[in-house]
Write a protein that holds these residues in place. Structure first.
Motif, PDB file in Angstrom:
ATOM      1  N   ASP A 259       0.640  -1.074   0.066  1.00 29.46           N
ATOM      2  CA  ASP A 259       0.092   0.014  -0.076  1.00 29.46           C
ATOM      3  C   ASP A 259       1.023   1.115  -0.068  1.00 29.46           C
ATOM      4  O   ASP A 259       1.989   1.217   0.316  1.00 29.46           O
ATOM      5  CB  ASP A 259      -0.755  -0.011   1.124  1.00 29.46           C
ATOM      6  N   GLU A 260       0.138   2.452  -0.342  1.00 26.03           N
ATOM      7  CA  GLU A 260       1.005   3.648  -0.753  1.00 26.03           C
ATOM      8  C   GLU A 260       1.274   4.555   0.579  1.00 26.03           C
ATOM      9  O   GLU A 260       2.542   5.108   0.614  1.00 26.03           O
ATOM     10  CB  GLU A 260       0.532   4.356  -1.937  1.00 26.03           C
ATOM     11  N   VAL A 261       0.641   4.492   1.545  1.00 27.93           N
ATOM     12  CA  VAL A 261       0.827   5.569   2.786  1.00 27.93           C
ATOM     13  C   VAL A 261       1.603   4.800   3.484  1.00 27.93           C
ATOM     14  O   VAL A 261       1.713   3.829   4.162  1.00 27.93           O
ATOM     15  CB  VAL A 261      -0.312   5.862   3.603  1.00 27.93           C
ATOM     16  N   VAL A 262       2.805   5.640   3.849  1.00 29.66           N
ATOM     17  CA  VAL A 262       3.842   4.872   4.410  1.00 29.66           C
ATOM     18  C   VAL A 262       4.240   5.945   5.819  1.00 29.66           C
ATOM     19  O   VAL A 262       4.832   7.196   5.629  1.00 29.66           O
ATOM     20  CB  VAL A 262       5.535   5.001   3.839  1.00 29.66           C
ATOM     21  N   ASP A 263       3.527   5.553   7.019  1.00 27.59           N
ATOM     22  CA  ASP A 263       3.793   6.329   8.060  1.00 27.59           C
ATOM     23  C   ASP A 263       5.149   6.289   9.061  1.00 27.59           C
ATOM     24  O   ASP A 263       5.390   7.014   9.725  1.00 27.59           O
ATOM     25  CB  ASP A 263       2.481   6.142   8.843  1.00 27.59           C
ATOM     26  N   ASP A 264       5.591   5.171   8.810  1.00 30.45           N
ATOM     27  CA  ASP A 264       6.824   4.932   9.377  1.00 30.45           C
ATOM     28  C   ASP A 264       7.708   3.708   8.425  1.00 30.45           C
ATOM     29  O   ASP A 264       7.254   2.901   7.572  1.00 30.45           O
ATOM     30  CB  ASP A 264       6.534   4.208  10.806  1.00 30.45           C
ATOM     31  N   ILE A 265       8.984   3.807   8.736  1.00 29.58           N
ATOM     32  CA  ILE A 265       9.963   3.157   8.167  1.00 29.58           C
ATOM     33  C   ILE A 265      11.054   2.695   9.344  1.00 29.58           C
ATOM     34  O   ILE A 265      11.681   3.448  10.104  1.00 29.58           O
ATOM     35  CB  ILE A 265      11.065   4.093   7.196  1.00 29.58           C
ATOM     36  N   GLU A 266      11.267   1.320   9.301  1.00 23.09           N
ATOM     37  CA  GLU A 266      12.231   0.897  10.407  1.00 23.09           C
ATOM     38  C   GLU A 266      13.125   0.008   9.757  1.00 23.09           C
ATOM     39  O   GLU A 266      12.862  -0.942   8.715  1.00 23.09           O
ATOM     40  CB  GLU A 266      11.355  -0.032  11.254  1.00 23.09           C
ATOM     41  N   MET A 267      14.411   0.364   9.895  1.00 19.14           N
ATOM     42  CA  MET A 267      15.551  -0.436   9.324  1.00 19.14           C
ATOM     43  C   MET A 267      15.857  -1.642   9.998  1.00 19.14           C
ATOM     44  O   MET A 267      16.041  -1.581  11.197  1.00 19.14           O
ATOM     45  CB  MET A 267      16.757   0.535   8.960  1.00 19.14           C
ATOM     46  N   ASP A 268      15.983  -2.958   9.271  1.00 15.15           N
ATOM     47  CA  ASP A 268      16.187  -4.119  10.163  1.00 15.15           C
ATOM     48  C   ASP A 268      17.173  -4.991   9.108  1.00 15.15           C
ATOM     49  O   ASP A 268      16.479  -5.816   8.353  1.00 15.15           O
ATOM     50  CB  ASP A 268      14.569  -4.814  10.172  1.00 15.15           C
ATOM     51  N   GLU A 282     -10.062  -0.260   1.875  1.00 14.11           N
ATOM     52  CA  GLU A 282      -9.879  -1.713   1.348  1.00 14.11           C
ATOM     53  C   GLU A 282      -8.658  -2.459   2.438  1.00 14.11           C
ATOM     54  O   GLU A 282      -8.289  -1.759   3.177  1.00 14.11           O
ATOM     55  CB  GLU A 282      -9.322  -1.763  -0.130  1.00 14.11           C
ATOM     56  N   PRO A 283      -8.839  -3.892   2.302  1.00 12.67           N
ATOM     57  CA  PRO A 283      -7.639  -4.416   3.306  1.00 12.67           C
ATOM     58  C   PRO A 283      -6.370  -3.948   2.702  1.00 12.67           C
ATOM     59  O   PRO A 283      -5.897  -3.903   1.617  1.00 12.67           O
ATOM     60  CB  PRO A 283      -8.067  -5.979   2.561  1.00 12.67           C
ATOM     61  N   THR A 284      -5.476  -3.642   3.826  1.00 14.84           N
ATOM     62  CA  THR A 284      -4.415  -3.285   3.587  1.00 14.84           C
ATOM     63  C   THR A 284      -3.220  -4.131   4.097  1.00 14.84           C
ATOM     64  O   THR A 284      -3.595  -5.191   4.513  1.00 14.84           O
ATOM     65  CB  THR A 284      -4.210  -1.696   4.284  1.00 14.84           C
ATOM     66  N   GLY A 285      -1.957  -3.687   4.075  1.00 14.81           N
ATOM     67  CA  GLY A 285      -0.771  -4.438   4.633  1.00 14.81           C
ATOM     68  C   GLY A 285       0.437  -4.006   4.769  1.00 14.81           C
ATOM     69  O   GLY A 285       0.825  -2.790   4.674  1.00 14.81           O
ATOM     70  N   VAL A 286       1.342  -4.591   5.551  1.00 19.92           N
ATOM     71  CA  VAL A 286       2.863  -4.321   5.852  1.00 19.92           C
ATOM     72  C   VAL A 286       3.867  -4.908   4.546  1.00 19.92           C
ATOM     73  O   VAL A 286       3.647  -5.912   4.087  1.00 19.92           O
ATOM     74  CB  VAL A 286       3.200  -5.093   7.113  1.00 19.92           C
ATOM     75  N   THR A 287       4.697  -4.159   4.240  1.00 15.87           N
ATOM     76  CA  THR A 287       5.685  -4.459   3.556  1.00 15.87           C
ATOM     77  C   THR A 287       7.065  -4.590   3.909  1.00 15.87           C
ATOM     78  O   THR A 287       7.537  -3.716   4.639  1.00 15.87           O
ATOM     79  CB  THR A 287       5.814  -3.359   2.210  1.00 15.87           C
ATOM     80  N   GLU A 288       7.572  -5.684   3.898  1.00 18.55           N
ATOM     81  CA  GLU A 288       9.063  -5.945   4.390  1.00 18.55           C
ATOM     82  C   GLU A 288       9.801  -5.818   3.029  1.00 18.55           C
ATOM     83  O   GLU A 288      10.062  -6.782   2.351  1.00 18.55           O
ATOM     84  CB  GLU A 288       9.445  -7.268   5.099  1.00 18.55           C
ATOM     85  N   TRP A 289      10.465  -4.678   2.767  1.00 15.81           N
ATOM     86  CA  TRP A 289      11.045  -4.190   1.493  1.00 15.81           C
ATOM     87  C   TRP A 289      12.434  -4.480   1.439  1.00 15.81           C
ATOM     88  O   TRP A 289      13.289  -4.084   2.570  1.00 15.81           O
ATOM     89  CB  TRP A 289      10.859  -2.924   1.171  1.00 15.81           C
ATOM     90  N   HIS A 290      13.055  -5.174   0.485  1.00 16.51           N
ATOM     91  CA  HIS A 290      14.589  -5.618   0.552  1.00 16.51           C
ATOM     92  C   HIS A 290      15.448  -4.985  -0.619  1.00 16.51           C
ATOM     93  O   HIS A 290      16.316  -5.577  -1.051  1.00 16.51           O
ATOM     94  CB  HIS A 290      14.572  -7.132   0.571  1.00 16.51           C
ATOM     95  N   GLY A 291      14.652  -3.590  -0.861  1.00 15.97           N
ATOM     96  CA  GLY A 291      15.487  -3.185  -2.378  1.00 15.97           C
ATOM     97  C   GLY A 291      14.905  -3.531  -3.398  1.00 15.97           C
ATOM     98  O   GLY A 291      13.994  -4.274  -3.670  1.00 15.97           O
ATOM     99  N   LEU A 292      15.614  -3.001  -4.697  1.00 16.91           N
ATOM    100  CA  LEU A 292      15.021  -3.486  -5.836  1.00 16.91           C
ATOM    101  C   LEU A 292      15.536  -4.800  -6.341  1.00 16.91           C
ATOM    102  O   LEU A 292      14.882  -5.348  -7.188  1.00 16.91           O
ATOM    103  CB  LEU A 292      15.656  -2.614  -6.909  1.00 16.91           C
TER     104      LEU A 292
END
Length: 557
Positions: A259-268, A282-292
């Motif tokens: 989803d597009e709204v990012v209220d917080d970013i946590e580096m892990d 609509e149902p939303t979710g969390v993204t665990e993003w690992h770069g491109l």
């Protein structure tokens, strides 16, 4: 080549054009020449694909979050084309390359844009400035006569040379066989094999959708076959996919955010946890993003036992767990056991509306709408998890918006001013060492670096030395703004401030303030989160995650 449902996707454009008249001040007409391509990059919600096409090097997916680009030889993603790079809007209805020139053309609700291959510069022409009125482009074609043709929703034809967007209305030719069309006029093939898929997905070629284990239908919106027996597909909600016609197997090519709204970013470690309170139901979710270069991992709270709220306001992570502050309690994800659990007022938390979570070596601190709670990490997972509520003098309930740690001190941004708490002694009180009119106002954000403390109120941003109780130098002491301050990040070289009107940066060496907006490269001027990672800084916005190469040695901001 094959397509389907493109006309259905384009019908949404008519509504967008009717309700989204752009303010000329914010029109992005071309790539910002003050930056190199790649200095700014935005990754948004690119799961909703409207169109797919093939270029010389890349497969282009036109999505609601920009143009995503997959290298057709290495099968690796490159950074997407978005407003950060010069597009006027991230909702792209059609993107296709003119193979004669290498120019990439893109249609948005604003008009038509093209990318020059040599300069890597985007330029745009807008509907109202081309005299198209309320029409919108449904087809783009490249002729063997070195012309670019477009057809609109009113079936009017326009033509331009193939290296600019100087479109003029024309009479349709008797035959258009010399034009290679993309979009509604493109010749369509309606056949797809019944691909096999992993992960419990079922491919239905007759209905043209993909079923998941929750019996949800994800519509196939577009596809194209290449010369190597690959079929490249776009879906409405599952993103892009590649089908192998030799093995009849289909692989989802996850990219971007859920989803597009990012209220917080946590580096892990090598990942970023991204989430927020969305602007839809609509149902939303969390993204665990690992770069491109690696697949993101998505978590949907509605499908996870123990994940009670999807309205996420803050994230904190350590080696064992990821903590999510939400509007309905605290959620813990145990990374080792792959288990989720939600804590709320029934477990001893003072208020389930959590504004900020922060970890130190021994405790998890919760800033809530009723004060501060401290959780002893050593007791987490036991039957007697220890939660202690901090007491505030003169006020029983205090809304706390943010927390900053400075050695053994905690600084709290509260509705009644700046609160100072000593973790060792347990003593605390409202700070009044400086101008009481400033520090006793509602404080919305706070950050510490060394002896410096920076805070933001409805009047602006202020900085002082917390050890000497002295204001910093005049330009650092105060920056007046009514932009609405959401977060502050103090660092060695600069102070970064996330506001509802872009990002403010205070350069300590140059002693000057600078504002960044969408015209520079932000996905949206509403910025909610900041995360510094070396020479790059990440901004969580209302329209995705924006990365900025802030420390480019060849540029002076």
């Amino acid at each position: 080549m094959a397509r389907t449902l493109f006309t259905a996707c384009l019908c949404l454009l008519n509504l967008s054009c009717a309700v989204a008249a752009a303010d000329a001040r914010y029109r992005i007409r071309e790539t910002n020449r003050a930056y190199e391509q790649g200095d700014w990059m935005t990754v948004g919600a690119t799961r909703f694909v409207r169109y797919v096409s093939i270029g010389h090097t890349f497969v282009y997916f036109s999505t609601t979050g920009g143009i995503t680009r997959l290298n057709r030889f290495s099968y690796k993603w490159d950074f997407p084309w978005t407003t950060s790079n010069g597009l006027p809007d991230n909702d792209v209805f059609l993107a296709a390359m003119d193979m004669n020139t290498g120019f990439l053309w893109a249609v948005t609700k604003e008009g038509i844009s093209y990318l020059e291959p040599a300069s890597q510069m985007w330029r745009s022409a807008f509907y109202n400035e081309m005299g198209m009125g309320d029409q919108y482009i449904t087809s783009v074609g490249f002729g063997t006569d070195r012309q670019v043709y477009v057809v609109t929703s009113d079936n009017l034809w326009y033509v331009s040379d193939n290296v600019s967007a100087q479109f003029q209305e024309m009479t349709p030719p008797l035959s258009d066989e010399f034009i290679n069309w993309h979009g509604a006029r493109e010749q369509k093939s309606h056949s797809l094999p019944n691909f096999f898929m992993d992960g419990g997905f079922l491919f239905d070629s007759r209905q043209r959708y993909i079923d998941d284990l929750q019996f949800r239908h994800w519509q196939i919106t577009t596809w194209i076959k290449d010369d190597w027996n690959n079929v490249w597909l776009g879906t409405w909600g599952l993103g892009a996919a590649r089908g192998d016609l030799n093995t009849i197997r289909l692989e989802l090519l996850d990219f971007g955010l859920w989803d597009e709204v990012v209220d917080d970013i946590e580096m892990d470690n090598d990942a970023y946890w991204l989430a927020g309170v969305q602007e839809h139901d609509e149902p939303t979710g969390v993204t665990e993003w690992h770069g491109l270069l690696a697949k993101p991992v998505y978590y949907e709270p509605r499908l996870i036992t123990g994940f009670a709220s999807e309205e996420i306001t803050s994230i904190a992570a350590d080696a064992r767990a990821v903590w999510f502050g939400t509007r309905n309690g605290l959620v813990r994800f145990d990374k080792r056991k792959n288990m989720w659990r939600t804590y709320n007022i029934s477990h001893g938390i003072r208020n389930s509306l959590i504004n900020k979570v922060m970890l130190d070596d021994h405790f998890l601190w919760l800033a809530t709408d009723s004060g501060i709670d401290r959780i002893d990490l050593a007791t987490v997972g036991t039957d007697s998890m220890r939660i202690t509520a901090l007491k505030f003098p003169t006020h029983r309930l205090v809304r706390v918006f943010d927390i900053a740690q400075q050695d053994d001190l905690l600084w709290l941004a509260t509705e009644f001013g700046l609160f100072k708490y000593d973790k060792l002694s347990g003593d605390g009180g409202y700070y009044s060492g400086l101008d009481e009119n400033l520090v006793s106002r509602p404080i919305f954000a706070v950050s510490a670096w060394g002896e410096e403390l920076w805070f933001g109120s409805d009047w602006g941003v202020y900085g002082f030395n917390a050890m000497t109780d002295e204001w910093l130098a005049p330009l650092a002491k105060e920056y007046r703004t009514d932009a609405g301050i959401n977060r502050i990040l103090a660092s060695h070289q600069a102070i970064w401030v996330a506001t509802d009107a872009g990002v403010l940066k205070f350069d300590k060496r140059m002693q000057r303030w600078r504002q960044f907006t969408e015209l520079d490269g932000l996905a949206d001027d509403r910025v909610y989160a900041i995360e510094l990672d070396g020479d790059y800084i990440y901004f969580g916005t209302a329209r995705g995650l924006t990365r900025f190469y802030w420390n480019n040695p060849f540029r002076n901001d």
